[in-house]
Design a protein around this motif. Structure first.
Motif, mmCIF file in Angstrom:
data_model
loop_
_atom_site.group_PDB
_atom_site.id
_atom_site.type_symbol
_atom_site.label_atom_id
_atom_site.label_comp_id
_atom_site.label_asym_id
_atom_site.label_seq_id
_atom_site.Cartn_x
_atom_site.Cartn_y
_atom_site.Cartn_z
ATOM 1 N N GLN A 62 0.821 -1.209 0.000
ATOM 2 C CA GLN A 62 0.000 0.000 0.000
ATOM 3 C C GLN A 62 0.856 1.261 0.000
ATOM 4 N N GLU A 63 1.929 1.285 0.794
ATOM 5 C CA GLU A 63 2.727 2.510 0.887
ATOM 6 C C GLU A 63 3.506 2.810 -0.393
ATOM 7 N N CYS A 64 3.658 1.811 -1.244
ATOM 8 C CA CYS A 64 4.402 2.006 -2.490
ATOM 9 C C CYS A 64 3.527 2.499 -3.645
ATOM 10 N N GLN A 65 2.215 2.544 -3.455
ATOM 11 C CA GLN A 65 1.330 2.879 -4.559
ATOM 12 C C GLN A 65 1.285 4.390 -4.800
ATOM 13 N N GLY A 66 1.449 4.778 -6.076
ATOM 14 C CA GLY A 66 1.274 6.169 -6.466
ATOM 15 C C GLY A 66 2.346 7.112 -5.964
ATOM 16 N N ARG A 67 3.537 6.598 -5.694
ATOM 17 C CA ARG A 67 4.597 7.425 -5.113
ATOM 18 C C ARG A 67 5.496 8.033 -6.181
ATOM 19 N N ASP A 68 6.325 8.970 -5.782
ATOM 20 C CA ASP A 68 7.408 9.504 -6.605
ATOM 21 C C ASP A 68 8.109 8.316 -7.272
ATOM 22 N N PRO A 69 8.155 8.275 -8.622
ATOM 23 C CA PRO A 69 8.740 7.105 -9.297
ATOM 24 C C PRO A 69 10.181 6.811 -8.905
ATOM 25 N N ARG A 70 10.884 7.772 -8.340
ATOM 26 C CA ARG A 70 12.255 7.511 -7.909
ATOM 27 C C ARG A 70 12.312 6.482 -6.787
ATOM 28 N N LEU A 71 11.226 6.348 -6.017
ATOM 29 C CA LEU A 71 11.228 5.339 -4.957
ATOM 30 C C LEU A 71 11.385 3.948 -5.553
ATOM 31 N N ALA A 72 10.622 3.658 -6.613
ATOM 32 C CA ALA A 72 10.689 2.342 -7.256
ATOM 33 C C ALA A 72 11.945 2.168 -8.087
ATOM 34 N N THR B 223 14.844 3.217 -6.746
ATOM 35 C CA THR B 223 15.867 3.277 -5.709
ATOM 36 C C THR B 223 15.835 2.040 -4.824
ATOM 37 N N ILE B 224 14.642 1.497 -4.584
ATOM 38 C CA ILE B 224 14.501 0.268 -3.793
ATOM 39 C C ILE B 224 13.590 -0.710 -4.537
ATOM 40 N N ARG B 225 13.646 -1.965 -4.124
ATOM 41 C CA ARG B 225 12.710 -2.952 -4.652
ATOM 42 C C ARG B 225 11.299 -2.619 -4.169
ATOM 43 N N THR B 226 10.380 -2.410 -5.099
ATOM 44 C CA THR B 226 8.972 -2.210 -4.783
ATOM 45 C C THR B 226 8.170 -3.265 -5.530
ATOM 46 N N PRO B 227 6.876 -3.414 -5.259
ATOM 47 C CA PRO B 227 6.079 -4.434 -5.946
ATOM 48 C C PRO B 227 6.195 -4.340 -7.468
ATOM 49 N N GLY B 228 6.488 -5.481 -8.103
ATOM 50 C CA GLY B 228 6.666 -5.536 -9.545
ATOM 51 C C GLY B 228 8.097 -5.378 -10.002
ATOM 52 N N TYR B 229 9.034 -5.235 -9.060
ATOM 53 C CA TYR B 229 10.441 -5.008 -9.424
ATOM 54 C C TYR B 229 11.027 -6.213 -10.169
ATOM 55 N N THR B 230 11.765 -5.916 -11.229
ATOM 56 C CA THR B 230 12.533 -6.934 -11.952
ATOM 57 C C THR B 230 13.956 -6.445 -12.132
ATOM 58 N N ARG B 231 14.905 -7.367 -12.142
ATOM 59 C CA ARG B 231 16.290 -7.021 -12.422
ATOM 60 C C ARG B 231 16.430 -6.595 -13.881
ATOM 61 N N ILE B 232 17.413 -5.777 -14.162
ATOM 62 C CA ILE B 232 17.730 -5.395 -15.529
ATOM 63 C C ILE B 232 18.062 -6.665 -16.313
ATOM 64 N N GLY B 233 17.425 -6.818 -17.471
ATOM 65 C CA GLY B 233 17.675 -7.988 -18.301
ATOM 66 C C GLY B 233 16.912 -9.224 -17.879
ATOM 67 N N ASN B 234 15.959 -9.092 -16.960
ATOM 68 C CA ASN B 234 15.208 -10.241 -16.480
ATOM 69 C C ASN B 234 13.746 -9.844 -16.304
ATOM 70 N N THR B 235 12.854 -10.784 -16.393
ATOM 71 C CA THR B 235 11.428 -10.500 -16.229
ATOM 72 C C THR B 235 10.845 -11.102 -14.956
ATOM 73 N N ILE C 178 18.351 -0.629 -4.832
ATOM 74 C CA ILE C 178 18.678 -1.072 -6.193
ATOM 75 C C ILE C 178 19.459 -0.016 -6.975
ATOM 76 N N LYS C 179 19.696 1.139 -6.374
ATOM 77 C CA LYS C 179 20.477 2.170 -7.074
ATOM 78 C C LYS C 179 21.872 1.626 -7.348
ATOM 79 N N TYR C 180 22.354 1.785 -8.571
ATOM 80 C CA TYR C 180 23.640 1.300 -9.085
ATOM 81 C C TYR C 180 23.621 -0.186 -9.448
ATOM 82 N N VAL C 181 22.537 -0.904 -9.156
ATOM 83 C CA VAL C 181 22.503 -2.347 -9.406
ATOM 84 C C VAL C 181 22.280 -2.609 -10.897
ATOM 85 N N THR C 182 23.143 -3.415 -11.484
ATOM 86 C CA THR C 182 23.080 -3.737 -12.917
ATOM 87 C C THR C 182 22.485 -5.139 -13.099
#
Length: 590
Positions: free
Chosen positions: A332-342, A344-356, A373-377
């Motif tokens: 709930q707290e992750c919904q509709g937030r500043d997109p930088r939050l998602a 910067t950290i893992r939020t619902p629906g997060y996927t690694r770069i190059g992965n689904t 997740i900032k800087y994470v490749t």
């Protein structure tokens, strides 16, 4: 700065540094750090531009490495252990502690000797680079120690007078720093490069220096330092000059990935990154950002609750104005937030770069649950020290934020200023700009309560919020807390995600249990969820009644307002040089 195609790139400089490290072993004596380049004689060196270039390139050892940038903690990123900096148990070190002069000796040697053969028309940009690095060196020293000795000549073991020099006043040092950076600005070339220092890098550094020193003098009246507005105006003017140059802009792509990609992309974006630390698989130059964030080996770094709360809603309204915000569960707290939050950290629906594959936060890697997740490749770089994405050192967003804050502190801020600074930063992620009148008419009570200074305007609170979010994990937080004189922020209980108590929890609302918090014996069940025992593997504010995660509940944190804004001078330095005084309230027994 250096535009000839034969000249060294930053990646080549890094390779040079590796080679020089082997030569540096055994190069120190107890009086002053010395390096092998100082053994170069001006009679047989500095005769060609290539000589100048080679020597100046060795100064890039001053550029912070990746760990010195992303490994930020204080009250932004919480770890499983509590440092002595936070507990107030720091001691005066015998040696080290940041009192190191190797780089300055190298710089001064060059400045004294580089013009003996070649004309100034040839040496100009190299002198400018050296003065840039001297200004940066002394700025870092003053931030740590305040008053320090000012040297313009290379120190030698036989130079007893200089080795016994007392600390010069901060006013003299910082005036000299500004003179050096002004000289660098007019001497360096106006080319665009994020691998080498240029006129634009010098302007960015001047804006950073001016904002730090101006606000430090404004809020630290105990040091009786004059000219706060002179430094704030210098910051605003330098930022304005860089902005007017038209060389840089805020990197934009899709609002949902632009901020993340700025830090996870292999090569630093030349439109926004003014200077970066270069990394390269080809040169075997790596850093450790992925491993740092996905394992427990580096203290399980996770964002602190108050920072997560500070992220606005995407429409620009305040999350903390929502009823029951402090008891919202993760989805709930992750919904509709500043997109930088998602981004910067893992939020619902997060996927690694190059992965689904969708991933939820790993509590084994993030003690607060808010996994960075900032800087994470991509996953190919997950091994120990395997990242080769460049690390930003100066970027345009910082310049814009410096400008807005300096103008606000000077009482000169206008809506037009905000529209060409904060608005541009927020545009990256599709958020509305900052309305000055609205912010001042209705200051955020949540943000205001965090500060001991109760005379901060609403718009300045918003600029500080923006800075904390945009520049997270870029090694600014302690400097900001220090210059604002807000060390008490570090003494609060660090918190993480909210849970209503023991039970099973679906973090991303996909119908599957992700976390089980239990008492007593570990329950039997499917292997998918993480099982966390209350009281040992996870601690909630009110135990079985729930609450936010609390980190190191029983470890006290203190901050000495009369001592801790400055570092202590090491005991050995004061033993060797009796003219060096100690900083206030650091007891070293001498």
């Amino acid at each position: 700065m250096f535009t000839n195609e034969k000249e060294m790139t930053m990646k080549q400089i890094n390779l040079l540094i590796i080679c020089l490290l082997g030569l540096m072993i055994g190069s120190c004596n107890k009086f002053m750090d010395r390096d092998p380049l100082a053994k170069i004689s001006p009679d047989n060196f500095f005769k060609t531009e290539k000589d100048l270039r080679l020597y100046v390139n060795s100064m890039y050892t001053m550029v912070p490495d990746a760990e010195g940038i992303y490994n930020e903690d204080m009250d932004n990123v919480v770890k499983s252990s509590t440092s002595e900096f936070l507990t107030g148990k720091r001691q005066v070190p015998v040696t080290g502690g940041g009192w190191t002069w190797t780089e300055l000796r190298k710089i001064n040697y060059f400045l004294v000797n580089c013009n003996k053969v070649l004309p100034y028309s040839t040496t100009r940009k190299y002198v400018g680079a050296a003065k840039f690095f001297r200004a940066w060196f002394y700025f870092e020293m003053v931030k740590k120690f305040g008053d320090v000795p000012w040297y313009t000549t290379p120190l030698d073991v036989n130079d007893k007078a200089l080795l016994q020099k007392a600390r010069d006043p901060r006013k003299l040092i910082m005036d000299s720093v500004m003179a050096d950076i002004d000289s660098a600005i007019v001497s360096l070339d106006g080319v665009k490069s994020n691998e080498l220092v240029t006129k634009w890098t010098a302007l960015a550094l001047k804006a950073r220096i001016g904002l730090f020193e101006g606000t430090f003098r404004k809020y630290h009246k105990e040091f009786n330092l004059p000219d706060e507005n002179k430094f704030l105006q210098a910051a605003a003017d330098a930022a304005a000059q860089l902005m007017a140059g038209g060389q840089y802009r805020i990197f934009t792509s899709s609002p949902n990935v632009a901020y993340r990609d700025l830090f996870a992309t292999k090569n630093a974006n030349p439109d926004e990154i003014i200077l970066s630390r270069k990394y390269s698989a080809g040169l075997q130059l790596y850093h450790n950002a992925n491993y740092y964030t996905i394992t427990a080996s580096y203290g399980q770094p996770g964002l602190e609750k108050s920072l997560v709360n500070s992220y606005l809603m995407k429409d620009g309204t305040r999350f903390t104005d929502q009823p029951g915000y402090d008891k919202m569960q993760f989805f709930q707290e992750c919904q509709g937030r500043d997109p930088r939050l998602a981004q910067t950290i893992r939020t619902p629906g997060y996927t690694r770069i190059g992965n689904t594959n969708k991933l939820v936060p790993d509590f084994g890697a993030a003690v607060t649950g808010y996994q960075v997740i900032k800087y994470v490749t991509d996953e190919s770089q997950d091994s120990y020290v395997k990242n080769d994405n460049d690390m930003p050192v100066f970027r345009y967003a910082e310049v814009l934020l410096n400008y807005a804050e300096a103008k606000a502190e000077l009482g000169q801020l206008t809506q037009a200023d905000l529209d060409q600074t904060i608005k541009l930063v927020r545009n990256r992620v599709g958020m509305p700009g900052l309305d000055m009148a609205a912010a001042n008419a209705n200051p955020d009570p949540y943000e205001a309560a965090r500060y001991s200074n109760k005379n901060i305007s609403g718009v300045l609170l918003e600029i500080r919020r923006e800075r904390r979010i945009e520049l997270l994990m870029e090694n600014f937080r302690w400097n900001d807390i220090c210059r604002w004189k807000e060390g008490t922020m570090l003494t609060r209980q660090f918190k993480g995600m909210y849970f209503p108590g023991t039970g099973s929890f679906d973090l991303d609302n996909d119908g599957k249990v992700d976390i089980v918090i239990y008492e007593g014996t570990k329950p039997t069940g499917p292997k998918g969820p993480a099982y966390l025992k209350l009281g040992s593997e996870i601690d909630l504010e009110n135990g079985t009644s729930g609450g936010a995660i609390v980190v190191n509940r029983n470890i006290g944190k203190t901050f000495n307002e009369t001592r801790d804004y400055l570092y202590p001078v090491p005991i050995q330095e004061r033993t060797l040089n009796r003219n060096l005084t100690q900083n206030p309230n650091w007891n070293d027994g001498l």
